[in-house]
Design an enzyme around this catalytic site. Structure first.
Site, PDB file in Angstrom:
ATOM      1  CE  LYS A  56       0.085 -14.703 -14.969  1.00  0.00           C
ATOM      2  NZ  LYS A  56       1.362 -15.058 -14.336  1.00  0.00           N
ATOM      3  CB  ALA A 111      -5.212 -10.444  -5.145  1.00  0.00           C
ATOM      4  CG  HIS A 154       2.710 -13.704  -6.506  1.00  0.00           C
ATOM      5  ND1 HIS A 154       1.835 -14.630  -6.994  1.00  0.00           N
ATOM      6  CD2 HIS A 154       2.764 -12.715  -7.448  1.00  0.00           C
ATOM      7  CE1 HIS A 154       1.380 -14.249  -8.174  1.00  0.00           C
ATOM      8  NE2 HIS A 154       1.922 -13.085  -8.469  1.00  0.00           N
TER       9      HIS A 154
END
Length: 286
Positions: A56, A111, A154
């Site tokens: 990931k 981000a 998150h």
């Protein structure tokens, strides 16, 4: 005997929820796998060095690794209303960040890429120093004045008010206003040298693991909470609800369009290398 595949993903609830059934051996027909937990900044580096089979990673890292890794169309994180936030200790307009000290969790993350795209237009003259801090240290650093603002991701969407912080910008909202597209955050990639049959099998296994989690969410509950870094159970639930969605099952055309829009715009500003034609073809489409 065939060696197990190597997999790395974060301990965040969306990842542990999606991969639980596979990594815990609950799928009888799945390839054997050996899991490493690592924060996204670490997995980005692993992919850049070609260290593991399946990872990931941030979409911001994808252009750097496409020669060795194929993008899988499932298991990743895209969505609406789930972008990173820019936070400050007191109410502030974006222009107030000119020359400011900004804490970020990683400079290789999506981000941070979204932040740079936003700041290029919203912060005249640009921001000042960018400091990398562990995710859990960013909000305390902003609160205590050690930095002027922080970029958070998150579960911080649900908890920043506990630190008395103020939202300067929701970078997801800014992206969606500009593009009307979902926000690409994290991708699942697999080593091209595995070969097409095994790449398809990996994609099918990721989907099977997700189906199992959705069919019986209580089965993974203890596992997810155990790795959730002291997150409250209700925040864990919000996290999964937000980041596990239809794009986790399959990117689809909207998801691929969003990824290309992000990477093309970043290349135009010199933030990423341009994508070659056909670079975002995925393996294991529905």
């Amino acid at each position: 005997m065939t060696s197990p595949l190597t997999l790395a993903h974060s301990p965040c609830p969306n990842d542990t929820f999606v991969f639980h059934a596979w990594t815990e051996g609950l799928l009888p027909d799945a390839p054997e796998v050996r899991l490493t937990f690592a924060d996204i900044d670490v997995t980005n580096g692993m992919a850049a060095r070609g260290e593991l089979d399946v990872l990931k990673i941030s979409y911001a890292t994808l252009p750097h690794v496409l020669e060795d890794y194929a993008l899988l169309p499932c298991g990743g994180a895209l969505g609406h209303g789930c972008g990173p936030l820019v936070l400050s200790a007191g109410p502030a307009e974006p222009a107030a960040l000119a020359g400011a000290r900004i804490a970020v969790p990683s400079t290789s993350s999506t981000a941070c890429l979204l932040f740079r795209l936003w700041a290029a237009e919203a912060v005249p003259g640009g921001v000042g120093d960018i400091t990398v801090l562990p995710f859990h240290e960013i909000m305390p650093a902003v609160r205590d004045g050690r930095v002027d603002a922080g970029l958070v991701i998150h579960e911080a969407r649900f908890t920043y008010d506990r630190y008395g912080l103020h939202r300067v910008a929701d970078l997801g909202e800014e992206w969606e206003k500009r593009t009307s597209l979902p926000i690409p955050l994290g991708a699942i990639v697999a080593r091209r040298s595995l070969g097409e049959p095994l790449l398809h099998r990996v994609a099918d296994t990721v989907r099977a693991s997700l189906r199992a989690a959705r069919h019986s969410p209580t089965a993974s509950r203890g596992y997810v909470l155990r790795h959730a870094q002291e997150m409250r159970p209700e925040v864990v639930d919000q996290h999964i609800d937000l980041y596990v969605n239809e794009f986790t099952v399959d990117l689809g055309q909207d998801g691929l369009h969003a990824v290309r829009a992000l990477l093309d715009r970043s290349a135009e500003l010199g933030l990423l290398p341009p994508l070659p034609a056909g670079a975002l073809e995925t393996t294991g489409r529905l």
